[in-house]
Design a protein around this motif. Structure first.
Motif, PDB file in Angstrom:
ATOM      1  N   LEU A 354       0.832  -1.202   0.000  1.00  0.00           N
ATOM      2  CA  LEU A 354       0.000   0.000   0.000  1.00  0.00           C
ATOM      3  C   LEU A 354       0.868   1.253   0.000  1.00  0.00           C
ATOM      4  O   LEU A 354       0.642   2.187  -0.785  1.00  0.00           O
ATOM      5  CB  LEU A 354      -0.930  -0.011   1.205  1.00  0.00           C
ATOM      6  CG  LEU A 354      -1.829   1.219   1.389  1.00  0.00           C
ATOM      7  CD1 LEU A 354      -2.718   1.433   0.166  1.00  0.00           C
ATOM      8  CD2 LEU A 354      -2.687   1.073   2.652  1.00  0.00           C
ATOM      9  N   ALA A 355       1.872   1.284   0.859  1.00  0.00           N
ATOM     10  CA  ALA A 355       2.741   2.461   0.927  1.00  0.00           C
ATOM     11  C   ALA A 355       3.467   2.688  -0.402  1.00  0.00           C
ATOM     12  O   ALA A 355       3.579   3.827  -0.872  1.00  0.00           O
ATOM     13  CB  ALA A 355       3.737   2.297   2.071  1.00  0.00           C
ATOM     14  N   ASP A 356       3.941   1.615  -1.016  1.00  0.00           N
ATOM     15  CA  ASP A 356       4.632   1.746  -2.308  1.00  0.00           C
ATOM     16  C   ASP A 356       3.673   2.232  -3.393  1.00  0.00           C
ATOM     17  O   ASP A 356       4.038   3.068  -4.236  1.00  0.00           O
ATOM     18  CB  ASP A 356       5.237   0.399  -2.721  1.00  0.00           C
ATOM     19  CG  ASP A 356       6.425  -0.004  -1.846  1.00  0.00           C
ATOM     20  OD1 ASP A 356       6.965   0.875  -1.136  1.00  0.00           O
ATOM     21  OD2 ASP A 356       6.798  -1.193  -1.875  1.00  0.00           O
ATOM     22  N   ALA A 357       2.448   1.713  -3.391  1.00  0.00           N
ATOM     23  CA  ALA A 357       1.470   2.114  -4.395  1.00  0.00           C
ATOM     24  C   ALA A 357       1.111   3.590  -4.255  1.00  0.00           C
ATOM     25  O   ALA A 357       0.987   4.310  -5.260  1.00  0.00           O
ATOM     26  CB  ALA A 357       0.216   1.245  -4.279  1.00  0.00           C
ATOM     27  N   LEU A 358       0.946   4.049  -3.046  1.00  0.00           N
ATOM     28  CA  LEU A 358       0.630   5.461  -2.822  1.00  0.00           C
ATOM     29  C   LEU A 358       1.743   6.360  -3.346  1.00  0.00           C
ATOM     30  O   LEU A 358       1.480   7.393  -3.987  1.00  0.00           O
ATOM     31  CB  LEU A 358       0.407   5.722  -1.329  1.00  0.00           C
ATOM     32  CG  LEU A 358      -0.781   5.018  -0.675  1.00  0.00           C
ATOM     33  CD1 LEU A 358      -0.825   5.320   0.821  1.00  0.00           C
ATOM     34  CD2 LEU A 358      -2.094   5.415  -1.340  1.00  0.00           C
ATOM     35  N   GLU A 359       2.972   5.966  -3.096  1.00  0.00           N
ATOM     36  CA  GLU A 359       4.094   6.777  -3.575  1.00  0.00           C
ATOM     37  C   GLU A 359       4.127   6.804  -5.104  1.00  0.00           C
ATOM     38  O   GLU A 359       4.416   7.849  -5.715  1.00  0.00           O
ATOM     39  CB  GLU A 359       5.409   6.237  -3.020  1.00  0.00           C
ATOM     40  CG  GLU A 359       6.604   7.114  -3.368  1.00  0.00           C
ATOM     41  CD  GLU A 359       7.828   6.799  -2.541  1.00  0.00           C
ATOM     42  OE1 GLU A 359       8.704   7.672  -2.418  1.00  0.00           O
ATOM     43  OE2 GLU A 359       7.916   5.678  -1.993  1.00  0.00           O
ATOM     44  N   THR A 360       3.815   5.675  -5.723  1.00  0.00           N
ATOM     45  CA  THR A 360       3.839   5.614  -7.184  1.00  0.00           C
ATOM     46  C   THR A 360       2.794   6.534  -7.803  1.00  0.00           C
ATOM     47  O   THR A 360       3.090   7.332  -8.696  1.00  0.00           O
ATOM     48  CB  THR A 360       3.627   4.169  -7.659  1.00  0.00           C
ATOM     49  OG1 THR A 360       4.696   3.343  -7.181  1.00  0.00           O
ATOM     50  CG2 THR A 360       3.577   4.108  -9.186  1.00  0.00           C
ATOM     51  N   VAL A 361       1.533   6.435  -7.344  1.00  0.00           N
ATOM     52  CA  VAL A 361       0.482   7.228  -7.989  1.00  0.00           C
ATOM     53  C   VAL A 361       0.624   8.720  -7.693  1.00  0.00           C
ATOM     54  O   VAL A 361       0.192   9.561  -8.493  1.00  0.00           O
ATOM     55  CB  VAL A 361      -0.930   6.751  -7.584  1.00  0.00           C
ATOM     56  CG1 VAL A 361      -1.169   5.315  -8.019  1.00  0.00           C
ATOM     57  CG2 VAL A 361      -1.183   6.913  -6.101  1.00  0.00           C
ATOM     58  N   LEU A 362       1.255   9.056  -6.564  1.00  0.00           N
ATOM     59  CA  LEU A 362       1.392  10.475  -6.214  1.00  0.00           C
ATOM     60  C   LEU A 362       2.653  11.113  -6.778  1.00  0.00           C
ATOM     61  O   LEU A 362       2.645  12.307  -7.125  1.00  0.00           O
ATOM     62  CB  LEU A 362       1.385  10.646  -4.689  1.00  0.00           C
ATOM     63  CG  LEU A 362       0.054  10.385  -3.975  1.00  0.00           C
ATOM     64  CD1 LEU A 362       0.248  10.459  -2.465  1.00  0.00           C
ATOM     65  CD2 LEU A 362      -1.016  11.364  -4.430  1.00  0.00           C
ATOM     66  N   TYR A 363       3.731  10.326  -6.904  1.00  0.00           N
ATOM     67  CA  TYR A 363       5.024  10.936  -7.223  1.00  0.00           C
ATOM     68  C   TYR A 363       5.656  10.447  -8.523  1.00  0.00           C
ATOM     69  O   TYR A 363       6.652  11.021  -8.971  1.00  0.00           O
ATOM     70  CB  TYR A 363       5.994  10.726  -6.054  1.00  0.00           C
ATOM     71  CG  TYR A 363       5.585  11.525  -4.836  1.00  0.00           C
ATOM     72  CD1 TYR A 363       5.907  12.875  -4.742  1.00  0.00           C
ATOM     73  CD2 TYR A 363       4.872  10.947  -3.802  1.00  0.00           C
ATOM     74  CE1 TYR A 363       5.528  13.630  -3.638  1.00  0.00           C
ATOM     75  CE2 TYR A 363       4.483  11.686  -2.688  1.00  0.00           C
ATOM     76  CZ  TYR A 363       4.815  13.030  -2.617  1.00  0.00           C
ATOM     77  OH  TYR A 363       4.426  13.787  -1.529  1.00  0.00           O
ATOM     78  N   ASP A 364       5.125   9.404  -9.131  1.00  0.00           N
ATOM     79  CA  ASP A 364       5.619   8.963 -10.436  1.00  0.00           C
ATOM     80  C   ASP A 364       4.751   9.639 -11.495  1.00  0.00           C
ATOM     81  O   ASP A 364       3.675   9.159 -11.847  1.00  0.00           O
ATOM     82  CB  ASP A 364       5.542   7.436 -10.539  1.00  0.00           C
ATOM     83  CG  ASP A 364       6.177   6.896 -11.815  1.00  0.00           C
ATOM     84  OD1 ASP A 364       6.201   7.629 -12.828  1.00  0.00           O
ATOM     85  OD2 ASP A 364       6.624   5.732 -11.814  1.00  0.00           O
ATOM     86  N   ASP A 365       5.232  10.740 -12.033  1.00  0.00           N
ATOM     87  CA  ASP A 365       4.415  11.550 -12.943  1.00  0.00           C
ATOM     88  C   ASP A 365       4.034  10.795 -14.207  1.00  0.00           C
ATOM     89  O   ASP A 365       2.910  10.946 -14.712  1.00  0.00           O
ATOM     90  CB  ASP A 365       5.166  12.839 -13.312  1.00  0.00           C
ATOM     91  CG  ASP A 365       5.321  13.771 -12.129  1.00  0.00           C
ATOM     92  OD1 ASP A 365       4.546  13.626 -11.162  1.00  0.00           O
ATOM     93  OD2 ASP A 365       6.225  14.637 -12.167  1.00  0.00           O
ATOM     94  N   ALA A 366       4.946   9.988 -14.726  1.00  0.00           N
ATOM     95  CA  ALA A 366       4.652   9.235 -15.948  1.00  0.00           C
ATOM     96  C   ALA A 366       3.555   8.201 -15.699  1.00  0.00           C
ATOM     97  O   ALA A 366       2.640   8.030 -16.518  1.00  0.00           O
ATOM     98  CB  ALA A 366       5.913   8.561 -16.466  1.00  0.00           C
ATOM     99  N   PHE A 367       3.652   7.511 -14.563  1.00  0.00           N
ATOM    100  CA  PHE A 367       2.635   6.518 -14.220  1.00  0.00           C
ATOM    101  C   PHE A 367       1.275   7.190 -14.052  1.00  0.00           C
ATOM    102  O   PHE A 367       0.255   6.722 -14.578  1.00  0.00           O
ATOM    103  CB  PHE A 367       3.011   5.785 -12.927  1.00  0.00           C
ATOM    104  CG  PHE A 367       2.011   4.740 -12.506  1.00  0.00           C
ATOM    105  CD1 PHE A 367       2.148   3.432 -12.917  1.00  0.00           C
ATOM    106  CD2 PHE A 367       0.912   5.080 -11.705  1.00  0.00           C
ATOM    107  CE1 PHE A 367       1.214   2.467 -12.547  1.00  0.00           C
ATOM    108  CE2 PHE A 367      -0.020   4.129 -11.327  1.00  0.00           C
ATOM    109  CZ  PHE A 367       0.134   2.822 -11.754  1.00  0.00           C
ATOM    110  N   ALA A 368       1.236   8.291 -13.316  1.00  0.00           N
ATOM    111  CA  ALA A 368      -0.024   8.994 -13.062  1.00  0.00           C
ATOM    112  C   ALA A 368      -0.647   9.507 -14.359  1.00  0.00           C
ATOM    113  O   ALA A 368      -1.868   9.424 -14.552  1.00  0.00           O
ATOM    114  CB  ALA A 368       0.204  10.146 -12.087  1.00  0.00           C
ATOM    115  N   ALA A 369       0.181  10.019 -15.262  1.00  0.00           N
ATOM    116  CA  ALA A 369      -0.334  10.544 -16.535  1.00  0.00           C
ATOM    117  C   ALA A 369      -0.945   9.430 -17.369  1.00  0.00           C
ATOM    118  O   ALA A 369      -2.015   9.597 -17.983  1.00  0.00           O
ATOM    119  CB  ALA A 369       0.785  11.244 -17.300  1.00  0.00           C
ATOM    120  N   ALA A 370      -0.277   8.273 -17.407  1.00  0.00           N
ATOM    121  CA  ALA A 370      -0.801   7.140 -18.172  1.00  0.00           C
ATOM    122  C   ALA A 370      -2.122   6.646 -17.581  1.00  0.00           C
ATOM    123  O   ALA A 370      -3.061   6.309 -18.316  1.00  0.00           O
ATOM    124  CB  ALA A 370       0.228   6.010 -18.195  1.00  0.00           C
ATOM    125  N   ALA A 371      -2.195   6.614 -16.246  1.00  0.00           N
ATOM    126  CA  ALA A 371      -3.425   6.178 -15.582  1.00  0.00           C
ATOM    127  C   ALA A 371      -4.567   7.149 -15.881  1.00  0.00           C
ATOM    128  O   ALA A 371      -5.706   6.739 -16.136  1.00  0.00           O
ATOM    129  CB  ALA A 371      -3.205   6.060 -14.083  1.00  0.00           C
TER     130      ALA A 371
END
Length: 459
Positions: A354-371
């Protein structure tokens, strides 16, 4: 044009809970289709709750005279919740009846009643089972929210005798008996009416990464694990904030889990810093302002049977606002998030994931943009005009269920279901005579002889 009555047990006004949102959407869509629609609430009705295309009225529970006056002038009745036990005429009406069972209340009560004394908990669950059986055995059509729910309700309908040659003969898919009509969302994107969080809540500014929890906090959710994960993330990423959008559900008393969540946030030193509780319920027309300021949506829950058949309507708000999301595995929307790459689905109770997933969606801009791109595509499937198509179809051509017709009415069909509680006659001479007489009447003497020979050959 069909004259339609829609009944909800939820308040209609500025602050709307899920059942009222859904009932109001039904009224709006059917009215736009040209039908004459009345939306009735058995709770409270604000003066400004009515919309131009349909009429909104308050209907006091057990006011049979008021209900009868409405029932006499409509062709189709759609209801949620307790209406069939609140108005005696509804159980036997000759109008077409649609039961909106998108919320499996008997499963929900397994968690909602957990804080009560055991005898009270048992009573609450049994009463919801009885309530649903009372409705399902009398409905012309049942609406549910997902394929999982449909499978679940098919079992319940089968136990009540509703899956029979009469309902199956001309509808082998049983689509006319039970149809999937998910909760939906508006076609127009969120409208920002005012600053909601940034620059309003102390410590939240334009640089803050906001994770939003839409909707209420109930015992079947797991806000405690989420608070711990956000607190840990905020130690590494100080600009992280979790906002619980609403803690006071309209018409319901708060559950103990809310107090547990607040106490935990305070114990960790996160309350008012990385964890924010909005102590009221955001007005329905203002929620877009909050969602538009968020970076991602989140929903975490425990693993149990309520989860398996749930339909988390807050996820639709995330779709509506174009938010990437983190959700717990185990329900319909978790499958959607994973398969459509709308965010990340994590195992129930897994703190590190959960902690890793939260960091990804909030701070990985490329991942968030694709989502976000995928969210924009998927959201089109959940527009109210699409999700409510089964209701629109029966409104265009109201028709009673064939087994209701064959039985001579709803009460007669319900009475026949009681025979299913006992086994058939015990094996023996009396039953053999009864079976032989049945085949003689319906197939003739030749068939009786044939069956007798087959039986002797097996002895």
């Amino acid at each position: 044009m069909t004259r339609v009555l829609i009944i909800t047990g939820s308040s209609l006004g500025e602050r709307l809970a899920g059942p009222a949102i859904r009932a109001r959407a039904m009224a709006r869509v059917l009215a736009a289709d040209g039908h004459d629609v009345t939306l009735a609430t058995t709770a409270t009705l604000d003066d400004d709750a009515s919309e131009g295309r349909f009429r909104s009225v308050a209907l006091r529970p057990r006011d049979d005279a008021a209900f009868d006056a409405l029932e006499r002038v409509v062709d189709l009745i759609v209801f949620q919740g307790h209406a069939m036990e609140q108005f005696t005429r509804l159980a036997s009406t000759d109008r077409v009846v649609v039961v909106d069972a998108y919320d499996p209340m008997h499963l929900e009560m397994l968690e909602q009643g957990r804080e009560e004394p055991r005898a009270t908990w048992d009573l609450m669950v049994r009463s919801r089972v009885s309530l649903l059986n009372h409705q399902l055995v009398r409905a012309d059509m049942v609406l549910c929210a997902s394929a999982r729910q449909r499978s679940f309700y098919l079992g319940q309908l089968a136990a009540l005798g509703r899956i029979s040659p009469t309902t199956y003969e001309n509808d082998p898919s049983l689509e006319h008996l039970i149809a999937i009509a998910p909760f939906g969302l508006e076609a127009e994107p969120p409208v920002v009416t005012r600053p909601a969080l940034r620059g309003v809540v102390p410590g939240i500014d334009d640089e803050t990464k906001i994770l939003i929890w839409g909707g209420g906090v109930y015992s079947w959710f797991d806000p405690l694990l989420l608070i711990r994960a956000v607190h840990a993330l905020a130690q590494r990423r100080p600009g992280t904030a979790l906002v619980f959008l609403g803690t006071r559900h309209p018409g319901q008393r708060p559950m103990g889990v809310i107090n547990d969540a607040i106490d935990l946030a305070e114990e960790l030193g996160a309350l008012g810093n990385s964890v924010i509780f909005n102590e009221d319920w955001v007005p329905y027309d203002e929620r877009g302002s909050f969602l538009s300021e968020a970076n991602a949506g989140v929903s975490t829950h425990h693993a149990h049977v309520e989860t398996e058949f749930s339909f988390r309507t807050r996820i639709l708000d995330y779709l509506w606002a174009g938010l990437p999301m983190v959700v717990t595995e185990g329900d319909t929307f978790a499958d959607l998030v994973r398969e459509e790459r709308l965010g990340i689905a994590v195992p129930a109770g897994d703190f590190d994931a959960l902690a890793d997933a939260l960091e990804t969606v909030l701070y990985d801009d490329a991942f968030a943009a694709a989502a976000r791109e995928r969210v924009e595509v998927v959201r089109q499937r959940y527009l109210w005009e699409t999700t409510l198509e089964p209701l629109r179809r029966i409104a265009r051509q109201p028709r009673r269920a064939p087994d209701v017709e064959a039985a001579g009415g709803r009460d007669a069909l319900a009475a026949s279901a009681r025979d299913l509680l006992d086994p058939a006659d015990r094996p023996g001479f009396v039953r053999d005579l009864r079976v032989a007489w049945h085949h003689l009447r319906h197939a003739g003497a030749r068939e009786v002889v044939r069956r007798a020979r087959v039986r002797r050959s097996k002895e």
